[in-house]
Design a protein around this motif. Structure first.
Motif, PDB file in Angstrom:
ATOM      1  N   GLY A   1      27.567  12.679 -13.293  1.00 24.90           N
ATOM      2  CA  GLY A   1      27.143  13.830 -12.508  1.00 24.90           C
ATOM      3  C   GLY A   1      27.982  15.061 -12.763  1.00 24.90           C
ATOM      4  O   GLY A   1      28.485  15.278 -13.859  1.00 24.90           O
ATOM      5  N   VAL A   2      28.152  15.837 -11.716  1.00 23.51           N
ATOM      6  CA  VAL A   2      28.886  17.093 -11.817  1.00 23.51           C
ATOM      7  C   VAL A   2      29.631  17.337 -10.501  1.00 23.51           C
ATOM      8  O   VAL A   2      29.150  16.945  -9.438  1.00 23.51           O
ATOM      9  N   ILE A   3      30.796  17.959 -10.580  1.00 20.67           N
ATOM     10  CA  ILE A   3      31.525  18.379  -9.388  1.00 20.67           C
ATOM     11  C   ILE A   3      31.292  19.870  -9.228  1.00 20.67           C
ATOM     12  O   ILE A   3      31.584  20.645 -10.143  1.00 20.67           O
ATOM     13  N   GLU A   4      30.743  20.253  -8.069  1.00 20.64           N
ATOM     14  CA  GLU A   4      30.444  21.652  -7.778  1.00 20.64           C
ATOM     15  C   GLU A   4      31.435  22.184  -6.758  1.00 20.64           C
ATOM     16  O   GLU A   4      31.670  21.545  -5.730  1.00 20.64           O
ATOM     17  N   VAL A   5      31.994  23.358  -7.043  1.00 16.51           N
ATOM     18  CA  VAL A   5      32.955  23.997  -6.151  1.00 16.51           C
ATOM     19  C   VAL A   5      32.546  25.451  -5.951  1.00 16.51           C
ATOM     20  O   VAL A   5      32.250  26.157  -6.913  1.00 16.51           O
ATOM     21  N   ALA A   6      32.498  25.874  -4.691  1.00 12.74           N
ATOM     22  CA  ALA A   6      32.194  27.266  -4.370  1.00 12.74           C
ATOM     23  C   ALA A   6      33.099  27.682  -3.230  1.00 12.74           C
ATOM     24  O   ALA A   6      33.570  26.849  -2.451  1.00 12.74           O
ATOM     25  N   LYS A   7      33.362  28.987  -3.123  1.00 11.84           N
ATOM     26  CA  LYS A   7      34.241  29.451  -2.067  1.00 11.84           C
ATOM     27  C   LYS A   7      33.605  30.590  -1.296  1.00 11.84           C
ATOM     28  O   LYS A   7      32.680  31.241  -1.762  1.00 11.84           O
ATOM     29  N   SER A   8      34.131  30.785  -0.098  1.00 14.68           N
ATOM     30  CA  SER A   8      33.779  31.950   0.708  1.00 14.68           C
ATOM     31  C   SER A   8      35.018  32.838   0.730  1.00 14.68           C
ATOM     32  O   SER A   8      36.035  32.507   0.115  1.00 14.68           O
ATOM     33  N   ARG A   9      34.965  33.923   1.457  1.00 12.03           N
ATOM     34  CA  ARG A   9      36.152  34.772   1.564  1.00 12.03           C
ATOM     35  C   ARG A   9      37.307  34.057   2.247  1.00 12.03           C
ATOM     36  O   ARG A   9      38.460  34.421   2.081  1.00 12.03           O
ATOM     37  N   PHE A  10      36.989  33.036   3.045  1.00 15.71           N
ATOM     38  CA  PHE A  10      38.010  32.381   3.850  1.00 15.71           C
ATOM     39  C   PHE A  10      38.463  31.043   3.299  1.00 15.71           C
ATOM     40  O   PHE A  10      39.320  30.403   3.871  1.00 15.71           O
ATOM     41  N   GLY A  11      37.887  30.572   2.218  1.00 16.10           N
ATOM     42  CA  GLY A  11      38.292  29.292   1.642  1.00 16.10           C
ATOM     43  C   GLY A  11      37.130  28.595   0.966  1.00 16.10           C
ATOM     44  O   GLY A  11      36.099  29.193   0.671  1.00 16.10           O
ATOM     45  N   ILE A  12      37.286  27.312   0.758  1.00 14.91           N
ATOM     46  CA  ILE A  12      36.269  26.513   0.089  1.00 14.91           C
ATOM     47  C   ILE A  12      35.059  26.355   0.998  1.00 14.91           C
ATOM     48  O   ILE A  12      35.197  25.978   2.149  1.00 14.91           O
ATOM     49  N   LYS A  13      33.866  26.620   0.476  1.00 13.22           N
ATOM     50  CA  LYS A  13      32.664  26.368   1.274  1.00 13.22           C
ATOM     51  C   LYS A  13      31.900  25.163   0.731  1.00 13.22           C
ATOM     52  O   LYS A  13      31.057  24.617   1.409  1.00 13.22           O
ATOM     53  N   ARG A  14      32.205  24.758  -0.481  1.00 13.85           N
ATOM     54  CA  ARG A  14      31.525  23.595  -1.063  1.00 13.85           C
ATOM     55  C   ARG A  14      32.420  22.952  -2.102  1.00 13.85           C
ATOM     56  O   ARG A  14      32.977  23.624  -2.961  1.00 13.85           O
ATOM     57  N   CYS A  15      32.547  21.631  -2.003  1.00  9.96           N
ATOM     58  CA  CYS A  15      33.266  20.842  -2.996  1.00  9.96           C
ATOM     59  C   CYS A  15      32.611  19.461  -2.991  1.00  9.96           C
ATOM     60  O   CYS A  15      33.014  18.583  -2.229  1.00  9.96           O
ATOM     61  N   HIS A  16      31.572  19.315  -3.817  1.00 13.12           N
ATOM     62  CA  HIS A  16      30.740  18.121  -3.802  1.00 13.12           C
ATOM     63  C   HIS A  16      30.633  17.500  -5.187  1.00 13.12           C
ATOM     64  O   HIS A  16      30.663  18.201  -6.198  1.00 13.12           O
ATOM     65  N   TYR A  17      30.469  16.184  -5.183  1.00 13.82           N
ATOM     66  CA  TYR A  17      30.083  15.463  -6.382  1.00 13.82           C
ATOM     67  C   TYR A  17      28.573  15.289  -6.302  1.00 13.82           C
ATOM     68  O   TYR A  17      28.054  14.756  -5.319  1.00 13.82           O
ATOM     69  N   VAL A  18      27.859  15.770  -7.314  1.00 11.87           N
ATOM     70  CA  VAL A  18      26.405  15.647  -7.363  1.00 11.87           C
ATOM     71  C   VAL A  18      26.081  14.684  -8.505  1.00 11.87           C
ATOM     72  O   VAL A  18      26.318  14.993  -9.675  1.00 11.87           O
ATOM     73  N   ALA A  19      25.553  13.528  -8.137  1.00 13.76           N
ATOM     74  CA  ALA A  19      25.213  12.509  -9.135  1.00 13.76           C
ATOM     75  C   ALA A  19      23.964  12.933  -9.901  1.00 13.76           C
ATOM     76  O   ALA A  19      23.198  13.788  -9.450  1.00 13.76           O
ATOM     77  N   THR A  20      23.753  12.314 -11.057  1.00 16.59           N
ATOM     78  CA  THR A  20      22.593  12.654 -11.871  1.00 16.59           C
ATOM     79  C   THR A  20      21.281  12.367 -11.154  1.00 16.59           C
ATOM     80  O   THR A  20      20.261  12.990 -11.451  1.00 16.59           O
ATOM     81  N   ASP A  21      21.285  11.444 -10.175  1.00 15.42           N
ATOM     82  CA  ASP A  21      20.059  11.164  -9.414  1.00 15.42           C
ATOM     83  C   ASP A  21      19.835  12.151  -8.271  1.00 15.42           C
ATOM     84  O   ASP A  21      18.885  12.055  -7.520  1.00 15.42           O
ATOM     85  N   GLY A  22      20.760  13.142  -8.115  1.00 15.55           N
ATOM     86  CA  GLY A  22      20.609  14.189  -7.102  1.00 15.55           C
ATOM     87  C   GLY A  22      21.351  13.936  -5.800  1.00 15.55           C
ATOM     88  O   GLY A  22      21.419  14.823  -4.959  1.00 15.55           O
ATOM     89  N   THR A  23      21.904  12.747  -5.613  1.00 17.02           N
ATOM     90  CA  THR A  23      22.654  12.487  -4.379  1.00 17.02           C
ATOM     91  C   THR A  23      23.960  13.268  -4.403  1.00 17.02           C
ATOM     92  O   THR A  23      24.559  13.469  -5.463  1.00 17.02           O
ATOM     93  N   GLU A  24      24.373  13.722  -3.217  1.00 17.03           N
ATOM     94  CA  GLU A  24      25.583  14.531  -3.092  1.00 17.03           C
ATOM     95  C   GLU A  24      26.581  13.849  -2.180  1.00 17.03           C
ATOM     96  O   GLU A  24      26.205  13.241  -1.181  1.00 17.03           O
ATOM     97  N   HIS A  25      27.849  13.999  -2.520  1.00 19.81           N
ATOM     98  CA  HIS A  25      28.936  13.461  -1.705  1.00 19.81           C
ATOM     99  C   HIS A  25      30.030  14.518  -1.616  1.00 19.81           C
ATOM    100  O   HIS A  25      30.483  15.027  -2.647  1.00 19.81           O
ATOM    101  N   GLN A  26      30.427  14.858  -0.387  1.00 23.74           N
ATOM    102  CA  GLN A  26      31.530  15.805  -0.221  1.00 23.74           C
ATOM    103  C   GLN A  26      32.815  15.126  -0.661  1.00 23.74           C
ATOM    104  O   GLN A  26      33.075  13.976  -0.300  1.00 23.74           O
ATOM    105  N   LEU A  27      33.623  15.810  -1.427  1.00 17.81           N
ATOM    106  CA  LEU A  27      34.879  15.242  -1.914  1.00 17.81           C
ATOM    107  C   LEU A  27      35.946  15.317  -0.828  1.00 17.81           C
ATOM    108  O   LEU A  27      35.923  16.193   0.039  1.00 17.81           O
TER     109      LEU A  27
END
Length: 152
Positions: free
Chosen positions: A25-51
């Motif tokens: 899969g892929v690890i997705e990371v995104a931030k807001s002005r105040f910190g991390i807003k997303r840090c998830h592992y997205v498997a190739t089948d589309g399931t997501e898990h917060q790290l």
């Protein structure tokens, strides 16, 4: 910048938002002005898990508070939401008045007289409370488009 570590070694880095390809899969990371807003592992089948955050990070210490003192953590979480809603509501209400006086807007929609005129110290306190609420939500890796959109 986002840094990807494997067994304590920095194996990749990227500007945010980031997507690190990893096995399965892929690890997705995104931030807001105040910190991390997303840090998830997205498997190739589309399931997501917060790290799980690093225990030494601010996010990890906030997670430990949640684990060790759930009642205190829950109270802090609700207070952060309340501060964001109050700050957003009252400031928007006061902001509508000067915006409604802009000639093209006043001509088409009319003017709005805010029922609230708060002192500057209270507006600053509300802004500070909203900022602290946003930081607290970022530390818990919670993000909602309406509450936290100012922190994009």
């Amino acid at each position: 910048m986002a840094h990807l570590y494997l067994d304590g070694r920095n194996v990749a880095q990227s500007k945010l938002p980031a997507a690190f390809p990893v096995p399965g899969g892929v690890i997705e990371v995104a931030k807001s002005r105040f910190g991390i807003k997303r840090c998830h592992y997205v498997a190739t089948d589309g399931t997501e898990h917060q790290l799980v955050p690093d225990p030494a990070s601010a996010e990890g210490r906030r997670a430990r508070l949640d684990r060790d003192h759930p009642a205190v953590s829950h109270l802090i979480g609700w207070l952060s939401i309340i501060m964001l809603v109050i700050g957003l509501g009252l400031n928007l209400l006061q902001l509508l008045e000067p915006i409604s006086r802009i000639p093209p807007i006043a001509e088409s929609a009319g003017t709005f007289a805010s029922p609230l005129h708060l002192p500057i110290w209270l507006n600053l306190a509300l802004a500070l409370g909203a900022a602290l609420g946003s930081i607290e939500r970022a530390l818990r890796l919670r993000y909602h488009w309406l509450l936290d959109a100012g922190g994009n």
